[in-house]
Design a protein around this motif. Sequence first.
Motif, PDB file in Angstrom:
ATOM      1  N   VAL A   1     -10.960 -10.236 -13.073  1.00  0.00           N
ATOM      2  CA  VAL A   1     -11.081 -10.296 -11.619  1.00  0.00           C
ATOM      3  C   VAL A   1      -9.690 -10.012 -11.064  1.00  0.00           C
ATOM      4  CG1 VAL A   1     -10.781 -12.817 -11.601  1.00  0.00           C
ATOM      5  CG2 VAL A   1     -11.751 -11.675  -9.609  1.00  0.00           C
ATOM      6  N   ILE A   2      -9.619  -9.096 -10.095  1.00  0.00           N
ATOM      7  CA  ILE A   2      -8.321  -8.677  -9.556  1.00  0.00           C
ATOM      8  C   ILE A   2      -8.327  -8.816  -8.037  1.00  0.00           C
ATOM      9  CG2 ILE A   2      -7.981  -7.017 -11.457  1.00  0.00           C
ATOM     10  CD1 ILE A   2      -8.521  -4.783  -9.348  1.00  0.00           C
ATOM     11  N   ASN A   3      -7.143  -8.739  -7.471  1.00  0.00           N
ATOM     12  CA  ASN A   3      -6.983  -8.700  -6.023  1.00  0.00           C
ATOM     13  C   ASN A   3      -5.894  -7.688  -5.723  1.00  0.00           C
ATOM     14  OD1 ASN A   3      -5.917  -9.388  -3.296  1.00  0.00           O
ATOM     15  ND2 ASN A   3      -7.473 -11.000  -3.405  1.00  0.00           N
ATOM     16  N   SER A   4      -6.327  -6.472  -5.350  1.00  0.00           N
ATOM     17  CA  SER A   4      -5.375  -5.385  -5.111  1.00  0.00           C
ATOM     18  C   SER A   4      -4.466  -5.735  -3.935  1.00  0.00           C
ATOM     19  CB  SER A   4      -6.128  -4.085  -4.821  1.00  0.00           C
ATOM     20  OG  SER A   4      -5.235  -3.067  -4.426  1.00  0.00           O
ATOM     21  N   LYS A   5      -3.172  -5.442  -4.086  1.00  0.00           N
ATOM     22  CA  LYS A   5      -2.195  -5.780  -3.041  1.00  0.00           C
ATOM     23  C   LYS A   5      -1.993  -4.648  -2.035  1.00  0.00           C
ATOM     24  CE  LYS A   5      -1.553  -9.743  -5.042  1.00  0.00           C
ATOM     25  NZ  LYS A   5      -2.690  -9.701  -5.944  1.00  0.00           N
ATOM     26  N   ALA A   6      -2.484  -3.433  -2.373  1.00  0.00           N
ATOM     27  CA  ALA A   6      -2.335  -2.303  -1.437  1.00  0.00           C
ATOM     28  C   ALA A   6      -3.293  -1.178  -1.820  1.00  0.00           C
ATOM     29  CB  ALA A   6      -0.899  -1.785  -1.439  1.00  0.00           C
ATOM     30  N   SER A   7      -3.913  -0.559  -0.787  1.00  0.00           N
ATOM     31  CA  SER A   7      -4.731   0.652  -0.985  1.00  0.00           C
ATOM     32  C   SER A   7      -3.955   1.811  -0.362  1.00  0.00           C
ATOM     33  CB  SER A   7      -6.095   0.500  -0.297  1.00  0.00           C
ATOM     34  OG  SER A   7      -6.826  -0.548  -0.879  1.00  0.00           O
ATOM     35  N   LEU A   8      -3.323   2.610  -1.180  1.00  0.00           N
ATOM     36  CA  LEU A   8      -2.412   3.662  -0.712  1.00  0.00           C
ATOM     37  C   LEU A   8      -3.033   5.041  -0.870  1.00  0.00           C
ATOM     38  CD1 LEU A   8       0.817   2.354  -2.509  1.00  0.00           C
ATOM     39  CD2 LEU A   8       0.132   1.884  -0.151  1.00  0.00           C
ATOM     40  N   THR A   9      -2.595   5.988  -0.033  1.00  0.00           N
ATOM     41  CA  THR A   9      -2.907   7.398  -0.254  1.00  0.00           C
ATOM     42  C   THR A   9      -1.825   7.966  -1.173  1.00  0.00           C
ATOM     43  OG1 THR A   9      -1.591   8.183   1.605  1.00  0.00           O
ATOM     44  CG2 THR A   9      -3.888   7.585   2.067  1.00  0.00           C
ATOM     45  N   TYR A  10      -2.080   9.179  -1.699  1.00  0.00           N
ATOM     46  CA  TYR A  10      -1.072   9.821  -2.553  1.00  0.00           C
ATOM     47  C   TYR A  10       0.235  10.005  -1.788  1.00  0.00           C
ATOM     48  CZ  TYR A  10      -4.801  10.906  -5.889  1.00  0.00           C
ATOM     49  OH  TYR A  10      -5.835  10.810  -6.787  1.00  0.00           O
ATOM     50  N   ALA A  11       0.133  10.372  -0.512  1.00  0.00           N
ATOM     51  CA  ALA A  11       1.335  10.601   0.300  1.00  0.00           C
ATOM     52  C   ALA A  11       2.101   9.299   0.522  1.00  0.00           C
ATOM     53  CB  ALA A  11       0.946  11.227   1.641  1.00  0.00           C
ATOM     54  N   GLU A  12       1.369   8.212   0.814  1.00  0.00           N
ATOM     55  CA  GLU A  12       2.026   6.914   1.043  1.00  0.00           C
ATOM     56  C   GLU A  12       2.721   6.417  -0.215  1.00  0.00           C
ATOM     57  OE1 GLU A  12      -1.086   5.232   4.465  1.00  0.00           O
ATOM     58  OE2 GLU A  12      -1.376   4.754   2.341  1.00  0.00           O
ATOM     59  N   ALA A  13       2.062   6.590  -1.358  1.00  0.00           N
ATOM     60  CA  ALA A  13       2.667   6.170  -2.626  1.00  0.00           C
ATOM     61  C   ALA A  13       3.921   6.992  -2.922  1.00  0.00           C
ATOM     62  CB  ALA A  13       1.660   6.305  -3.759  1.00  0.00           C
ATOM     63  N   GLN A  14       3.859   8.300  -2.608  1.00  0.00           N
ATOM     64  CA  GLN A  14       5.018   9.173  -2.855  1.00  0.00           C
ATOM     65  C   GLN A  14       6.200   8.769  -1.967  1.00  0.00           C
ATOM     66  OE1 GLN A  14       4.703  11.849  -5.272  1.00  0.00           O
ATOM     67  NE2 GLN A  14       6.907  11.491  -5.159  1.00  0.00           N
ATOM     68  N   LEU A  15       5.910   8.418  -0.710  1.00  0.00           N
ATOM     69  CA  LEU A  15       6.974   7.980   0.204  1.00  0.00           C
ATOM     70  C   LEU A  15       7.663   6.722  -0.324  1.00  0.00           C
ATOM     71  CD1 LEU A  15       5.368   8.561   3.721  1.00  0.00           C
ATOM     72  CD2 LEU A  15       7.435   9.653   2.825  1.00  0.00           C
ATOM     73  N   ARG A  16       6.897   5.787  -0.853  1.00  0.00           N
ATOM     74  CA  ARG A  16       7.466   4.558  -1.410  1.00  0.00           C
ATOM     75  C   ARG A  16       8.395   4.884  -2.592  1.00  0.00           C
ATOM     76  NH1 ARG A  16       5.327  -0.686  -0.896  1.00  0.00           N
ATOM     77  NH2 ARG A  16       3.778  -0.925   0.776  1.00  0.00           N
ATOM     78  N   ILE A  17       7.894   5.751  -3.495  1.00  0.00           N
ATOM     79  CA  ILE A  17       8.686   6.101  -4.688  1.00  0.00           C
ATOM     80  C   ILE A  17       9.994   6.769  -4.284  1.00  0.00           C
ATOM     81  CG2 ILE A  17       8.732   7.615  -6.721  1.00  0.00           C
ATOM     82  CD1 ILE A  17       5.684   7.070  -6.984  1.00  0.00           C
ATOM     83  N   ASP A  18       9.937   7.653  -3.276  1.00  0.00           N
ATOM     84  CA  ASP A  18      11.106   8.445  -2.878  1.00  0.00           C
ATOM     85  C   ASP A  18      12.062   7.699  -1.945  1.00  0.00           C
ATOM     86  OD1 ASP A  18       9.987  10.467  -4.356  1.00  0.00           O
ATOM     87  OD2 ASP A  18       9.103  11.503  -2.629  1.00  0.00           O
ATOM     88  N   SER A  19      11.580   6.625  -1.317  1.00  0.00           N
ATOM     89  CA  SER A  19      12.400   5.930  -0.312  1.00  0.00           C
ATOM     90  C   SER A  19      13.452   5.023  -0.976  1.00  0.00           C
ATOM     91  CB  SER A  19      11.505   5.097   0.606  1.00  0.00           C
ATOM     92  OG  SER A  19      12.297   4.312   1.466  1.00  0.00           O
ATOM     93  N   ALA A  20      14.710   5.224  -0.589  1.00  0.00           N
ATOM     94  CA  ALA A  20      15.801   4.389  -1.124  1.00  0.00           C
ATOM     95  C   ALA A  20      15.807   2.997  -0.507  1.00  0.00           C
ATOM     96  CB  ALA A  20      17.145   5.072  -0.864  1.00  0.00           C
ATOM     97  N   ASN A  21      15.070   2.827   0.609  1.00  0.00           N
ATOM     98  CA  ASN A  21      15.086   1.548   1.325  1.00  0.00           C
ATOM     99  C   ASN A  21      13.992   0.582   0.883  1.00  0.00           C
ATOM    100  OD1 ASN A  21      17.215   2.522   2.937  1.00  0.00           O
ATOM    101  ND2 ASN A  21      15.757   3.579   4.284  1.00  0.00           N
ATOM    102  N   MET A  22      13.088   1.051   0.021  1.00  0.00           N
ATOM    103  CA  MET A  22      11.963   0.193  -0.372  1.00  0.00           C
ATOM    104  C   MET A  22      12.128  -0.258  -1.823  1.00  0.00           C
ATOM    105  SD  MET A  22       8.700   1.968   1.531  1.00  0.00           S
ATOM    106  CE  MET A  22       7.758   0.460   1.533  1.00  0.00           C
ATOM    107  N   ASN A  23      12.133  -1.567  -2.030  1.00  0.00           N
ATOM    108  CA  ASN A  23      12.285  -2.107  -3.385  1.00  0.00           C
ATOM    109  C   ASN A  23      11.376  -3.314  -3.616  1.00  0.00           C
ATOM    110  OD1 ASN A  23      14.559  -0.473  -4.592  1.00  0.00           O
ATOM    111  ND2 ASN A  23      15.528  -1.148  -2.682  1.00  0.00           N
ATOM    112  N   ASP A  24      10.258  -3.373  -2.900  1.00  0.00           N
ATOM    113  CA  ASP A  24       9.312  -4.480  -3.073  1.00  0.00           C
ATOM    114  C   ASP A  24       8.563  -4.326  -4.398  1.00  0.00           C
ATOM    115  OD1 ASP A  24       6.470  -3.119  -2.257  1.00  0.00           O
ATOM    116  OD2 ASP A  24       8.170  -2.253  -1.157  1.00  0.00           O
ATOM    117  N   ASP A  25       7.743  -5.320  -4.727  1.00  0.00           N
ATOM    118  CA  ASP A  25       7.042  -5.326  -6.023  1.00  0.00           C
ATOM    119  C   ASP A  25       6.119  -4.124  -6.191  1.00  0.00           C
ATOM    120  OD1 ASP A  25       8.317  -7.628  -6.684  1.00  0.00           O
ATOM    121  OD2 ASP A  25       6.631  -8.965  -6.234  1.00  0.00           O
TER     122      ASP A  25
END
Length: 928
Positions: free
Chosen positions: A551-575
């Motif tokens: 049983v899981i509880n997903s913490k975020a439902s992202l689009t490919y673009a949103e996920a790419q922005l997180r990976i590329d952003s130097a300002n984001m370092n959350d879990d």
Amino acid sequence: MLKSKTFLKKTRAGGVMKIVREHYLRDDIGCGAPGCAACGGAHEGPALEPQPQDPASSLCPQPHYLLPDTNVLLHQIVSAWRLGTWASVASSLRLPGSLETYVEQEQGENANDRNDRAIRVAAKWYNEHLKKMSADNHLQVIFITNDRKNKEKAVEEGIPAFTCEEYVKSLTANPELIDRLACLSEEVNEIESGKIIFSEHLPLSKLQQGIKSGTYLQGTFRASRENYLEATVWIHGDNEENKEIILQGLKHLNRAVHEDIVAVELLPKSQWVAPSSVVLQDEAQNEEDVEKEEERERMLKTAVSEKMLKPTGRVVGIIKRNWRPYCGMLSKSDIKESRRHLFTPADKRIPRIRIETRQASTLEGRRIIVAIDGWPRNSRYPNGHFVRNLGDVGEKETETEVLLLEHDVPHQPFSQAVLSFLPKMPWSITEKDMKNREDLRHLCICSVDPPGCTDIDDALHCRELENGNLEVGVHIADVSHFIRPGNALDQESARRGTTVYLCEKRIDMVPELLSSNLCSLKCDVDRLAFSCIWEMNHNAEILKTKFTKSVINSKASLTYAEAQLRIDSANMNDDITTSLRGLNKLAKILKKRRIEKGALTLSSPEVRFHMDSETHDPIDLQTKELRETNSMVEEFMLLANISVAKKIHEEFSEHALLRKHPAPPPSNYEILVKAARSRNLEIKTDTAKSLAESLDRAESPTFPYLNTLLRILATRCMMQAVYFCSGMDNDFHHYGLASPIYTHFTSPIRRYADVIVHRLLAVAVGADCTYPELTDKHKLADICKNLNFRHKMAQYAQRASVAFHTQLFFKSKGIVSEEAYILFVRKNAIVVLIPKYGLEGTVFFEEKDKPNPRLIYDDEIPSLKIEDTVFHVFDKVKVKIMLDSSNLQHQKIRMSLVEPQIPGISIPTGTSNTDLNGPEKKKIKLGK
């Protein structure tokens, strides 16, 4: 009451076997009529209507039930005949096991005569029984039969009886139903000339003898979309020498229709031909046009090297007709008051069908359904009859219905029987649900999907362990928890096989409560999952693998673009972002390793439509942009599928549902190798690895798009990947992925194969119990056969939806000029790809009623010389694109050459829409 019959049968070994057949006759079966005093109102199964509505029949003016004989039902059922609410078809009146209507076969009486007598006995019993219901009851049972002797005997016995045609013609309020009558034999509606066009089909007994002796070969008839005078027959069995037989010319096709099972005779090698490069469409308007066929058939013949010749044959008989109702449009006859017209199917592989209708003016310009009744030897086209009117051509709802029907996509609303097996709402996870399930709600899990996705099958996580290794999890919706084996929900999901994604519509495999809610791994809600968890080192090497229901509880439902922005952003370092970066890093290593092993990276242009929010018409058309995150998700889905395939095969060596991708035969690569050679490039095709390496090396500094074109062409060379049961096959290899074993586990919301794989895996890890069908390899093989068919049809339906929406886009956009690249050259045309739109189309160089240009086709290079200009594969050209609405039968995207300039061929840049929309320029092949 029990009746028995005993007889002796001689066995193959020479012994004698005593056989006893018993019939249990019941006296408690009700008639089905509500409130019947004689039956006490009791009945089994569906009740008859208490009082049928007035049918307005001139033969039977009083209310009545219809009892059709077996042949009438079988002959008319293919056309989905609907008699409406004014008469009840009592097709199951008085079961044969009823005491009053049981009929034994008499001495000297054949089975058909016995069955006819049984139906007459039932009809007579009903008429007598209905009189007992009340004194003023005037209900009758009318017997419908097309058998002359059967009808005569019924009348002698006092039973009201009519032929199907007599009864339907008597329905004065519904004269249009006459059009829906199926022809009684192939000889009905023969053309007046009576000239024999085709050779006679051999009887089944001779065909079977010939197939057994090897004189004939049995296979599936596959008509060509591009050339109505050519087809192939895929031979059944292990005949490796002649796996595919070419047929050319009307007489050799001999009235076979696409998907028929046929018997073919192989022609002598001196008569073998090469597959034609001519694009031909049937534009004949009448039977006399058959005289022109020989001239067109000569166009198919071309001087080719001996190695290009293929086994060639002719159809000698039909083993099984696989006709279905066909969607299309009426080509109204030019003859005034004529009732005979040609119907043009939407599927270009189906021949035109001659029908008789009194509604031609009403049906013109509308999509209709027609059924084939037969194909006489002296008719250029098969005979058929009108079944149903779908709506106006070009209307979105009508065209969507057409493409779903044409590709046999089940799309009716889910029945109440199916919906009854859904969980009751509100739903929540119970203590019972947690049995054999791990609680992973504490993990930082997220999903990455296309925008607007509501059926979220999969979610991922990555975290560092105390020992320095990484834990990576793929979590898949636990659909098999909600769909239990054998119930109506399971049966309907198995029948549908897959979700079908159209441009504006999704045809779900499972009801929406599951697909978009309870099974969808949306964020911030508890969901049941099946998890595949690996312990890996930082070099993406698997150290441990664990499978568990969770049983899981997903913490975020992202689009490919949103996920790419997180990976590329130097300002984001959350879990979540840290997890995504870990996944992306590992995915790059996994992909590199896969490619080194020989996995292919192919290309196929995909398009995305941007819709108007009010009209829902396409306002923009673009090729889909792929990001690193697309590849990231793909790598872990592939890894999960491979890991699960190994596990279920270890546990069920004979009963695992797997997926394989056969290696293409060398001949498939000829077009790719020749095209590359024309650019001084060498493509090696002896193994997947050598092909992958050749494609990687095939670069041109002055032509950067060349590599993409080569990969698109390589994709066309591939075989279809298929599902299979491990106990029924020895070759498990997946050619495209360079994997020795593979399956589908990661999309159970939209693929039934994954549901079966989930069940196998659940049994393997002790999370669920097995059931008989799961370990029956023959049942699994049947499931695989249906899944392969459904997946193929879903792909075709999706392409057809893209083609239709592309037409809508260019309808509003008008004429557009764009750069294109040649993918194929034909004898009289070039097939081009327009990168901007991901659109493929054909530019023709021969037109009806116009002087033909000088064309020289070279299959070896390959090239096409038009006057003094030579076209090669991958040449850059400029084309005009527009919607051709001159032929309502097939509205289509039409392309014309702009550059290079060829006098009399190329279209000047300033040509108007009207100039291009002439009635004769109407040939095109859209998309793959």
